[in-house]
Design a protein around this motif. Structure first.
Motif, PDB file in Angstrom:
ATOM      1  N   PRO A   1     -39.194  -9.851 -88.513  1.00  0.00           N
ATOM      2  CA  PRO A   1     -40.244 -10.631 -89.186  1.00  0.00           C
ATOM      3  C   PRO A   1     -39.967 -10.906 -90.656  1.00  0.00           C
ATOM      4  O   PRO A   1     -40.264 -11.999 -91.146  1.00  0.00           O
ATOM      5  CB  PRO A   1     -41.496  -9.750 -89.013  1.00  0.00           C
ATOM      6  CG  PRO A   1     -41.232  -8.966 -87.768  1.00  0.00           C
ATOM      7  CD  PRO A   1     -39.748  -8.708 -87.768  1.00  0.00           C
TER       8      PRO A   1
ATOM      9  N   TYR B   1     -38.256 -17.455 -82.768  1.00  0.00           N
ATOM     10  CA  TYR B   1     -37.301 -16.727 -83.602  1.00  0.00           C
ATOM     11  C   TYR B   1     -37.441 -15.208 -83.475  1.00  0.00           C
ATOM     12  O   TYR B   1     -36.450 -14.496 -83.337  1.00  0.00           O
ATOM     13  CB  TYR B   1     -37.468 -17.136 -85.070  1.00  0.00           C
ATOM     14  CG  TYR B   1     -36.914 -18.505 -85.407  1.00  0.00           C
ATOM     15  CD1 TYR B   1     -35.871 -19.063 -84.674  1.00  0.00           C
ATOM     16  CD2 TYR B   1     -37.419 -19.247 -86.473  1.00  0.00           C
ATOM     17  CE1 TYR B   1     -35.354 -20.309 -84.985  1.00  0.00           C
ATOM     18  CE2 TYR B   1     -36.911 -20.497 -86.787  1.00  0.00           C
ATOM     19  CZ  TYR B   1     -35.881 -21.024 -86.040  1.00  0.00           C
ATOM     20  OH  TYR B   1     -35.361 -22.266 -86.351  1.00  0.00           O
ATOM     21  N   ILE B   2     -38.693 -14.717 -83.545  1.00  0.00           N
ATOM     22  CA  ILE B   2     -38.907 -13.268 -83.578  1.00  0.00           C
ATOM     23  C   ILE B   2     -38.824 -12.648 -82.193  1.00  0.00           C
ATOM     24  O   ILE B   2     -38.118 -11.655 -81.972  1.00  0.00           O
ATOM     25  CB  ILE B   2     -40.257 -12.939 -84.241  1.00  0.00           C
ATOM     26  CG1 ILE B   2     -40.245 -13.399 -85.712  1.00  0.00           C
ATOM     27  CG2 ILE B   2     -40.557 -11.430 -84.170  1.00  0.00           C
ATOM     28  CD1 ILE B   2     -41.593 -13.297 -86.409  1.00  0.00           C
TER      29      ILE B   2
ATOM     30  N   TYR C   1     -37.216 -11.471 -92.042  1.00  0.00           N
ATOM     31  CA  TYR C   1     -36.167 -12.482 -92.195  1.00  0.00           C
ATOM     32  C   TYR C   1     -36.586 -13.844 -91.647  1.00  0.00           C
ATOM     33  O   TYR C   1     -35.935 -14.854 -91.924  1.00  0.00           O
ATOM     34  CB  TYR C   1     -34.893 -12.024 -91.486  1.00  0.00           C
ATOM     35  CG  TYR C   1     -34.332 -10.744 -92.065  1.00  0.00           C
ATOM     36  CD1 TYR C   1     -34.096 -10.615 -93.425  1.00  0.00           C
ATOM     37  CD2 TYR C   1     -34.045  -9.654 -91.254  1.00  0.00           C
ATOM     38  CE1 TYR C   1     -33.596  -9.448 -93.967  1.00  0.00           C
ATOM     39  CE2 TYR C   1     -33.546  -8.469 -91.778  1.00  0.00           C
ATOM     40  CZ  TYR C   1     -33.324  -8.369 -93.138  1.00  0.00           C
ATOM     41  OH  TYR C   1     -32.844  -7.216 -93.675  1.00  0.00           O
ATOM     42  N   TYR C   2     -37.666 -13.857 -90.882  1.00  0.00           N
ATOM     43  CA  TYR C   2     -38.150 -15.130 -90.330  1.00  0.00           C
ATOM     44  C   TYR C   2     -38.434 -16.135 -91.444  1.00  0.00           C
ATOM     45  O   TYR C   2     -38.143 -17.325 -91.328  1.00  0.00           O
ATOM     46  CB  TYR C   2     -39.422 -14.896 -89.500  1.00  0.00           C
ATOM     47  CG  TYR C   2     -40.212 -16.154 -89.234  1.00  0.00           C
ATOM     48  CD1 TYR C   2     -39.830 -17.034 -88.230  1.00  0.00           C
ATOM     49  CD2 TYR C   2     -41.326 -16.477 -90.014  1.00  0.00           C
ATOM     50  CE1 TYR C   2     -40.549 -18.198 -88.000  1.00  0.00           C
ATOM     51  CE2 TYR C   2     -42.041 -17.630 -89.793  1.00  0.00           C
ATOM     52  CZ  TYR C   2     -41.656 -18.491 -88.787  1.00  0.00           C
ATOM     53  OH  TYR C   2     -42.356 -19.640 -88.570  1.00  0.00           O
TER      54      TYR C   2
ATOM     55  N   SER D   1     -42.477 -21.400 -83.686  1.00  0.00           N
ATOM     56  CA  SER D   1     -41.263 -20.775 -84.210  1.00  0.00           C
ATOM     57  C   SER D   1     -41.347 -19.257 -84.399  1.00  0.00           C
ATOM     58  O   SER D   1     -40.330 -18.569 -84.204  1.00  0.00           O
ATOM     59  CB  SER D   1     -40.850 -21.444 -85.525  1.00  0.00           C
ATOM     60  OG  SER D   1     -41.861 -21.319 -86.510  1.00  0.00           O
ATOM     61  N   PRO D   2     -42.510 -18.672 -84.775  1.00  0.00           N
ATOM     62  CA  PRO D   2     -42.522 -17.207 -84.882  1.00  0.00           C
ATOM     63  C   PRO D   2     -42.155 -16.511 -83.573  1.00  0.00           C
ATOM     64  O   PRO D   2     -41.441 -15.508 -83.558  1.00  0.00           O
ATOM     65  CB  PRO D   2     -43.964 -16.892 -85.293  1.00  0.00           C
ATOM     66  CG  PRO D   2     -44.453 -18.131 -85.946  1.00  0.00           C
ATOM     67  CD  PRO D   2     -43.790 -19.249 -85.205  1.00  0.00           C
TER      68      PRO D   2
ATOM     69  N   GLY E   1     -44.049 -11.962 -94.796  1.00  0.00           N
ATOM     70  CA  GLY E   1     -43.142 -11.027 -94.121  1.00  0.00           C
ATOM     71  C   GLY E   1     -42.983  -9.729 -94.886  1.00  0.00           C
ATOM     72  O   GLY E   1     -42.935  -8.646 -94.295  1.00  0.00           O
TER      73      GLY E   1
ATOM     74  N   PRO F   1     -45.448 -14.756 -90.061  1.00  0.00           N
ATOM     75  CA  PRO F   1     -44.692 -13.570 -89.636  1.00  0.00           C
ATOM     76  C   PRO F   1     -45.575 -12.475 -89.044  1.00  0.00           C
ATOM     77  O   PRO F   1     -45.086 -11.595 -88.331  1.00  0.00           O
ATOM     78  CB  PRO F   1     -44.043 -13.077 -90.942  1.00  0.00           C
ATOM     79  CG  PRO F   1     -44.046 -14.256 -91.847  1.00  0.00           C
ATOM     80  CD  PRO F   1     -45.278 -15.018 -91.500  1.00  0.00           C
TER      81      PRO F   1
ATOM     82  N   VAL G   1     -35.175 -12.104 -84.214  1.00  0.00           N
ATOM     83  CA  VAL G   1     -35.104 -12.100 -85.676  1.00  0.00           C
ATOM     84  C   VAL G   1     -36.196 -11.175 -86.225  1.00  0.00           C
ATOM     85  O   VAL G   1     -37.349 -11.230 -85.785  1.00  0.00           O
ATOM     86  CB  VAL G   1     -35.280 -13.520 -86.235  1.00  0.00           C
ATOM     87  CG1 VAL G   1     -35.331 -13.508 -87.755  1.00  0.00           C
ATOM     88  CG2 VAL G   1     -34.152 -14.423 -85.747  1.00  0.00           C
TER      89      VAL G   1
ATOM     90  N   LEU H   1     -35.556 -18.373 -92.515  1.00  0.00           N
ATOM     91  CA  LEU H   1     -35.251 -19.474 -91.596  1.00  0.00           C
ATOM     92  C   LEU H   1     -36.261 -20.607 -91.751  1.00  0.00           C
ATOM     93  O   LEU H   1     -35.911 -21.787 -91.692  1.00  0.00           O
ATOM     94  CB  LEU H   1     -35.254 -18.965 -90.148  1.00  0.00           C
ATOM     95  CG  LEU H   1     -34.080 -18.049 -89.768  1.00  0.00           C
ATOM     96  CD1 LEU H   1     -34.266 -17.534 -88.339  1.00  0.00           C
ATOM     97  CD2 LEU H   1     -32.756 -18.784 -89.896  1.00  0.00           C
ATOM     98  N   PHE H   2     -37.535 -20.232 -91.946  1.00  0.00           N
ATOM     99  CA  PHE H   2     -38.570 -21.244 -92.143  1.00  0.00           C
ATOM    100  C   PHE H   2     -38.347 -21.965 -93.474  1.00  0.00           C
ATOM    101  O   PHE H   2     -38.477 -23.186 -93.569  1.00  0.00           O
ATOM    102  CB  PHE H   2     -39.954 -20.590 -92.125  1.00  0.00           C
ATOM    103  CG  PHE H   2     -41.081 -21.577 -92.027  1.00  0.00           C
ATOM    104  CD1 PHE H   2     -41.566 -21.977 -90.796  1.00  0.00           C
ATOM    105  CD2 PHE H   2     -41.652 -22.112 -93.177  1.00  0.00           C
ATOM    106  CE1 PHE H   2     -42.608 -22.896 -90.708  1.00  0.00           C
ATOM    107  CE2 PHE H   2     -42.688 -23.028 -93.096  1.00  0.00           C
ATOM    108  CZ  PHE H   2     -43.174 -23.409 -91.858  1.00  0.00           C
TER     109      PHE H   2
END
Length: 412
Positions: A243, A235-236, A245-246, A231-232, A151, A30, A241, A249-250
């Motif tokens: 950080p 997603y971010i 809340y990332y 993915s960071p 995060g 994150p 999204v 999801l992971f």
């Protein structure tokens, strides 16, 4: 057999050791966008540097552990991990960070490599698969907790604090190693010189059965690291999204791994490892094919990405345990060196992912998606290629001259 090998403390320590690769990277995922801004460089290279060190060092530690036992390399490796983590926390630019990540990896790699070897030292084929599934289930706490903790840390502090936390974890693990039994008796250690032991890698590379399962796992992990590294930003940055809340999801993907690992523990009692492995890699390939199509056609948005990645990642609960067990079973007299080569290729595969993402990332999920698709297909092809009957012939250890079947039968 030593009763300690069945105790919950033994399993807990080995699970944590198995988790050191994901723990060392997932916890700061994150923070990667923040680190890229502060360190003014391609922060993906910190993952690349770690994986380079992780891959190369195992090739050294494998023969060393076959000659000296498992505990001494673990103590040295954990001390290196602590120093490397402190160096990361104190880094002021991307060059320093990459250097200390490589150093950190030289120590961290002893964890999963020797945990696998200790399992193979101690248990038979089916029991090894069950034990590895159990370890995967327990160690999954790290990639769930890592991004969540990371995060929250960057929400109230800086990314430096993340690496100081790794120092504390390393110190705790160093102390816990005193409780581990030695699983490689003196009489089963490699008596040849280390240069002679290194020649065992040539024998392993020529063993088609061993390499079949090892490459299947390697290609799967190229795809897995494409997601973990990409993915960071997907997603971010792309989907917006936050950080903090990332991590949720992971973590969803790791829940899938945990569930499938538990199922695999029961399935290996009723189905051949090879059949379960083929089923898992085919499912993972279908998942990444669906992911790539949805991204290319702009269908489903973040929901499509989350669902297809969940299905892909869950198959790791079968693929990691069963391919490792089958590969080590092909060369049981060289468990340390074989585990080192498996780990070197498995985690070194992430170098391919990070470099492809660094060169081809276009600000969308497409680069991550086609990398995942390409290498899951490679994993399927590797496993399904026909093999000659001669592949199953007994292998002889270059360093020890022992037949694999005499060693294996002694473990039954």
């Amino acid at each position: 057999m030593n009763n300690k090998l069945h105790g919950p403390l033994f399993l807990a320590i080995l699970s944590t050791l198995m988790a050191f690769a994901s723990l060392s990277t997932d916890i700061y995922l994150p923070a990667m966008p923040m680190m890229a801004t502060e360190l003014k460089g391609d922060v993906e290279l910190t993952v690349t540097g770690f994986l380079i060190g992780f891959a190369l060092a195992q090739l050294v530690w494998g023969p060393v552990s076959d000659a000296l036992g498992r505990r001494i390399p673990l103590f040295i490796g954990m001390a290196m991990f602590i120093v490397g983590s402190a160096g990361c926390a104190l880094s002021a630019d991307i060059q320093q960070m990459v250097f200390w990540r490589v150093f950190q990896a030289f120590g961290a790699c002893t964890g999963p490599m020797l945990a696998r070897a200790m399992i193979r030292d101690s248990f038979t084929r089916i029991r090894s698969a069950q034990m590895l599934s159990t370890l995967l289930f327990i160690m999954a706490i790290a990639p769930i907790a890592g991004p969540l903790v990371g995060g929250q840390i960057i929400k109230v502090s800086s990314w430096h604090t993340v690496f100081w936390l790794l120092v504390v974890i390393g110190l705790f693990m160093f102390l816990s190693l005193f409780t581990l039994p030695e699983t490689l008796p003196q009489e089963e250690r490699v008596k040849a010189s280390l240069p002679g032991a290194f020649r065992n890698y040539l024998a392993l590379l020529r063993n088609r059965l061993f390499m079949r399962y090892t490459l299947c796992l390697t290609f799967f992990y190229v795809a897995a690291y494409a997601f973990m590294t990409g993915s960071p930003f997907v997603y971010i940055d792309f989907f917006g999204v936050a950080p903090q809340y990332y991590g949720w999801l992971f973590a969803l993907n790791i829940v899938g791994v945990m569930g499938v690992s538990l199922i695999n523990r029961r399935l290996v009692l009723h189905f051949p490892l090879e059949k379960l492995l083929k089923f898992a890699v085919i499912i993972s390939a279908l998942a990444t094919l669906t992911l790539a199509c949805c991204v290319k056609l702009q269908l489903g948005g973040i929901i499509a990405v989350v669902i297809t990645v969940f299905l892909f990642f869950s198959m790791n609960g079968v693929i990691a345990a069963n391919s490792t067990t089958a590969a080590l079973d092909a060369v049981p007299s060289l468990a340390g060196s074989a585990s080192a080569l498996i780990g070197s290729l498995q985690y070194g595969s992430g170098i391919i992912s990070t470099l492809l993402l660094a060169f081809f990332y276009d600000g969308t999920p497409w680069t991550m998606s086609w990398i995942m698709l390409l290498f899951t297909i490679a994993s399927v092809v590797t496993l399904l290629l026909p093999m000659s009957a001669s592949t199953s012939a007994p292998e002889i250890s270059v360093a020890t001259g022992r037949s694999k079947h005499s060693w294996y039968n002694s473990r039954q």
